[in-house]
Motif scaffolding. Structure first.
Motif, mmCIF file in Angstrom:
data_model
loop_
_atom_site.group_PDB
_atom_site.id
_atom_site.type_symbol
_atom_site.label_atom_id
_atom_site.label_comp_id
_atom_site.label_asym_id
_atom_site.label_seq_id
_atom_site.Cartn_x
_atom_site.Cartn_y
_atom_site.Cartn_z
ATOM 1 N N PRO A 2 76.048 -71.807 47.145
ATOM 2 C CA PRO A 2 75.975 -73.002 47.992
ATOM 3 C C PRO A 2 76.573 -72.745 49.374
ATOM 4 O O PRO A 2 77.637 -72.142 49.504
ATOM 5 C CB PRO A 2 76.807 -74.026 47.213
ATOM 6 N N THR A 3 75.862 -73.169 50.404
ATOM 7 C CA THR A 3 76.370 -73.116 51.770
ATOM 8 C C THR A 3 76.115 -74.482 52.423
ATOM 9 O O THR A 3 75.464 -75.347 51.833
ATOM 10 C CB THR A 3 75.664 -72.027 52.605
ATOM 11 N N ALA A 4 76.610 -74.650 53.627
ATOM 12 C CA ALA A 4 76.402 -75.925 54.329
ATOM 13 C C ALA A 4 74.924 -76.198 54.546
ATOM 14 O O ALA A 4 74.497 -77.354 54.617
ATOM 15 C CB ALA A 4 77.141 -75.897 55.670
ATOM 16 N N GLY A 5 74.129 -75.151 54.638
ATOM 17 C CA GLY A 5 72.692 -75.323 54.854
ATOM 18 C C GLY A 5 71.867 -75.228 53.588
ATOM 19 O O GLY A 5 70.650 -75.095 53.657
ATOM 20 N N GLY A 6 72.525 -75.268 52.420
ATOM 21 C CA GLY A 6 71.812 -75.135 51.153
ATOM 22 C C GLY A 6 72.081 -73.781 50.521
ATOM 23 O O GLY A 6 72.877 -72.972 51.029
ATOM 24 N N LEU A 7 71.419 -73.508 49.402
ATOM 25 C CA LEU A 7 71.601 -72.237 48.712
ATOM 26 C C LEU A 7 71.093 -71.092 49.583
ATOM 27 O O LEU A 7 70.016 -71.161 50.166
ATOM 28 C CB LEU A 7 70.845 -72.246 47.382
ATOM 29 N N ALA A 8 71.887 -70.025 49.663
ATOM 30 C CA ALA A 8 71.504 -68.869 50.477
ATOM 31 C C ALA A 8 72.114 -67.615 49.876
ATOM 32 O O ALA A 8 73.229 -67.650 49.332
ATOM 33 C CB ALA A 8 71.977 -69.047 51.918
ATOM 34 N N PRO A 9 71.398 -66.461 49.972
ATOM 35 C CA PRO A 9 71.904 -65.212 49.400
ATOM 36 C C PRO A 9 72.848 -64.472 50.336
ATOM 37 O O PRO A 9 72.608 -63.324 50.716
ATOM 38 C CB PRO A 9 70.618 -64.411 49.155
ATOM 39 N N THR A 10 73.915 -65.139 50.759
ATOM 40 C CA THR A 10 74.886 -64.481 51.633
ATOM 41 C C THR A 10 75.700 -63.480 50.821
ATOM 42 O O THR A 10 76.085 -63.764 49.683
ATOM 43 C CB THR A 10 75.835 -65.515 52.266
ATOM 44 N N ARG A 11 75.969 -62.309 51.402
ATOM 45 C CA ARG A 11 76.687 -61.286 50.637
ATOM 46 C C ARG A 11 78.173 -61.624 50.586
ATOM 47 O O ARG A 11 78.824 -61.822 51.603
ATOM 48 C CB ARG A 11 76.498 -59.904 51.251
ATOM 49 N N GLN A 12 78.685 -61.695 49.376
ATOM 50 C CA GLN A 12 80.106 -61.925 49.149
ATOM 51 C C GLN A 12 80.406 -61.455 47.738
ATOM 52 O O GLN A 12 79.504 -61.239 46.936
ATOM 53 C CB GLN A 12 80.454 -63.404 49.319
ATOM 54 N N ASP A 13 81.702 -61.307 47.418
ATOM 55 C CA ASP A 13 82.029 -60.781 46.093
ATOM 56 C C ASP A 13 81.960 -61.840 44.994
ATOM 57 O O ASP A 13 82.207 -61.544 43.823
ATOM 58 C CB ASP A 13 83.389 -60.088 46.099
ATOM 59 N N THR A 14 81.599 -63.077 45.351
ATOM 60 C CA THR A 14 81.462 -64.133 44.341
ATOM 61 C C THR A 14 80.417 -63.750 43.298
ATOM 62 O O THR A 14 80.579 -64.029 42.105
ATOM 63 C CB THR A 14 81.063 -65.466 45.004
ATOM 64 N N PHE A 15 79.346 -63.096 43.722
ATOM 65 C CA PHE A 15 78.287 -62.671 42.801
ATOM 66 C C PHE A 15 78.857 -61.714 41.760
ATOM 67 O O PHE A 15 78.633 -61.866 40.552
ATOM 68 C CB PHE A 15 77.166 -62.015 43.609
ATOM 69 N N PHE A 16 79.633 -60.732 42.218
ATOM 70 C CA PHE A 16 80.261 -59.798 41.280
ATOM 71 C C PHE A 16 81.258 -60.521 40.387
ATOM 72 O O PHE A 16 81.315 -60.252 39.175
ATOM 73 C CB PHE A 16 80.965 -58.681 42.049
ATOM 74 N N ARG A 17 82.040 -61.430 40.950
ATOM 75 C CA ARG A 17 83.014 -62.164 40.149
ATOM 76 C C ARG A 17 82.348 -62.926 39.009
ATOM 77 O O ARG A 17 82.872 -62.999 37.893
ATOM 78 C CB ARG A 17 83.804 -63.137 41.034
ATOM 79 N N ARG A 18 81.203 -63.527 39.300
ATOM 80 C CA ARG A 18 80.492 -64.271 38.249
ATOM 81 C C ARG A 18 80.083 -63.345 37.107
ATOM 82 O O ARG A 18 80.234 -63.678 35.933
ATOM 83 C CB ARG A 18 79.261 -64.965 38.843
ATOM 84 N N ILE A 19 79.545 -62.188 37.469
ATOM 85 C CA ILE A 19 79.101 -61.240 36.449
ATOM 86 C C ILE A 19 80.300 -60.694 35.677
ATOM 87 O O ILE A 19 80.259 -60.567 34.447
ATOM 88 C CB ILE A 19 78.282 -60.116 37.107
ATOM 89 N N ARG A 20 81.369 -60.373 36.389
ATOM 90 C CA ARG A 20 82.564 -59.834 35.751
ATOM 91 C C ARG A 20 83.157 -60.816 34.734
ATOM 92 O O ARG A 20 83.753 -60.397 33.729
ATOM 93 C CB ARG A 20 83.608 -59.509 36.831
ATOM 94 N N SER A 21 82.949 -62.117 34.970
ATOM 95 C CA SER A 21 83.548 -63.134 34.114
ATOM 96 C C SER A 21 82.654 -63.555 32.951
ATOM 97 O O SER A 21 83.074 -64.355 32.115
ATOM 98 C CB SER A 21 83.888 -64.380 34.948
ATOM 99 N N HIS A 22 81.432 -63.040 32.903
ATOM 100 C CA HIS A 22 80.482 -63.515 31.885
ATOM 101 C C HIS A 22 80.610 -62.670 30.615
ATOM 102 O O HIS A 22 80.405 -61.448 30.657
ATOM 103 C CB HIS A 22 79.051 -63.440 32.414
ATOM 104 N N PRO A 23 80.914 -63.285 29.476
ATOM 105 C CA PRO A 23 81.168 -62.500 28.257
ATOM 106 C C PRO A 23 79.956 -61.746 27.722
ATOM 107 O O PRO A 23 80.123 -60.765 26.997
ATOM 108 C CB PRO A 23 81.632 -63.572 27.257
ATOM 109 N N SER A 24 78.744 -62.190 28.069
ATOM 110 C CA SER A 24 77.561 -61.474 27.596
ATOM 111 C C SER A 24 77.256 -60.239 28.431
ATOM 112 O O SER A 24 76.490 -59.371 28.018
ATOM 113 C CB SER A 24 76.329 -62.397 27.604
#
Length: 389
Positions: free
Chosen positions: A27-49
């Motif tokens: 989520p960004t102020a202008g809507g969903l956007a594929p901005t590069r940040q480590d949040t994507f990795f954090r989500r994967i790192r936290s997923h038990p599957s």
């Protein structure tokens, strides 16, 4: 086909190349956007599957824990992760996420980005046992098609996947698409380029996007799925990806990044003047895809001027290919129109999808080692199972 399963108890290491797209959007102020940040990795790192606790020395790793990423040129490589067991043999897979320096919506994908992706795969070929390309869905099938030609005969799997709903949103299909991709590249003994989506593996040079809404966004209208990843995993018996081997990738072909392939949709009232006006706007044009009616039919009456226009293109050594507008295409020179087109050097596209035709033409026109005649002959030769002749 039990032999497709790996019998090697050691973990395979997979490289996941992140290009952006829906799967990585936040989520960004202008809507969903594929901005590069480590949040994507954090989500994967936290997923038990997707991540076993054995990935970390510290069992207290959480979403907010620090991320110690490594800069590789302009790209970022995140710490290695390990999946839980993925099959009944207890196999797990190690993987690393290598994020491109710029995440983009896949509608912005160009041959320049394809060169970047292909170069990363090529440069890292000996370091990994397989590759996953994380892509936006709009041009995902185009990316799979061009990688099919660039890495034809190579002995490792390259799977392209993405999502219809971002990992950052509820009900994301990205989790299962990524998990299935890790299973395919990390535990199965196959090679070649495929698309992993909605619990299926599709042939990379046969696919097209058929829905922006369905989780089954991609289909291969002319051939069945290679693998169905249901409760019981089933394989198509007529088609298959080749087995893993020590075969290296062919020499990497740098794709021309100036516009070289023009795509023209035929409609009632099309004239030769209209065709040539479009060619005239693209002086770097080296190939033209004509999306024609039915089995490749065009208005060839002298009054339309279409046939004369196409002949002038071929005389200028522009590759002219006719594919079908039909959802299940098949172009063959049965009618007078088709045979007349053949006689002036226009090439039939058989059952090529537009994505594969576009990718194959860019691959061909980017090869200075081939003469015009050789390019014509190679276009009509199946390279990676992209068409039935």
């Amino acid at each position: 086909m039990a032999s497709i399963h790996s019998t090697n108890s050691s973990r395979r290491l997979i490289c996941c190349i992140g290009t952006g797209g829906t799967i990585a959007s936040e989520p960004t102020a202008g809507g969903l956007a594929p901005t590069r940040q480590d949040t994507f990795f954090r989500r994967i790192r936290s997923h038990p599957s997707l991540t076993s606790p054995t990935s970390f020395d510290d069992s207290n790793v959480s979403f907010s824990s620090p991320v110690h990423a490594e800069l590789v040129g302009k790209n970022v490589r995140y710490p290695r992760l390990v999946t839980p067991e993925l099959d009944d043999q207890g196999l797990s897979v190690e993987y690393e996420i290598l994020d491109l320096d710029r995440h983009l919506d896949s509608s912005e994908m160009t041959p320049a980005e394809w060169n970047t992706i292909a170069s990363l795969v090529y440069e890292n070929w000996d370091k990994y046992d397989g590759f996953i390309i994380l892509s936006g869905t709009d041009t995902l099938a185009y990316t799979a098609a061009i990688l099919s030609f660039l890495f034809h005969s190579a002995g490792k799997p390259i799977m392209v996947t993405g999502a219809q709903i971002p990992l950052s949103r509820p009900r994301s299909d990205g989790w299962t698409n990524l998990l299935d991709s890790l299973f395919v590249t990390g535990t199965l003994d196959l090679a070649g380029v495929g698309i992993v989506f909605n619990h299926q593996v599709l042939q990379g040079a046969r696919a097209t996007k058929t829905s922006p809404n369905l989780f089954g966004a991609f289909t291969t209208p002319c051939v069945p799925p290679l693998i169905n990843l249901n409760v019981k995993i089933t394989y198509d018996t007529a088609l298959s990806l080749p087995p893993r081997s020590s075969s290296p990738p062919p020499p990497l072909i740098p794709l021309l990044t100036t516009p070289t392939v023009l795509s023209i949709h035929i409609y009632p009232g099309m004239t030769g003047d209209l065709l040539e006006a479009q060619i005239a706007t693209l002086p770097t044009c080296k190939a033209v895809i004509i999306s024609a009616y039915g089995s490749g039919n065009l208005p060839i009456n002298p009054e339309s001027g279409v046939l004369q226009s196409l002949k002038r293109m071929v005389d200028k050594e522009i590759l002219v290919v006719v594919i079908s507008q039909c959802a299940i295409p098949n172009v063959y020179p049965l009618y007078t129109q088709g045979r007349t087109l053949l006689s002036i050097g226009v090439l039939p596209g058989y059952d090529l999808m537009h994505e594969a035709a576009f990718a194959k033409l860019i691959w061909l026109v980017s090869r200075p080692d081939l003469s015009f005649k050789e390019k014509q002959e190679l276009f009509e030769t199946p390279i990676v199972g992209e068409m039935s002749v």
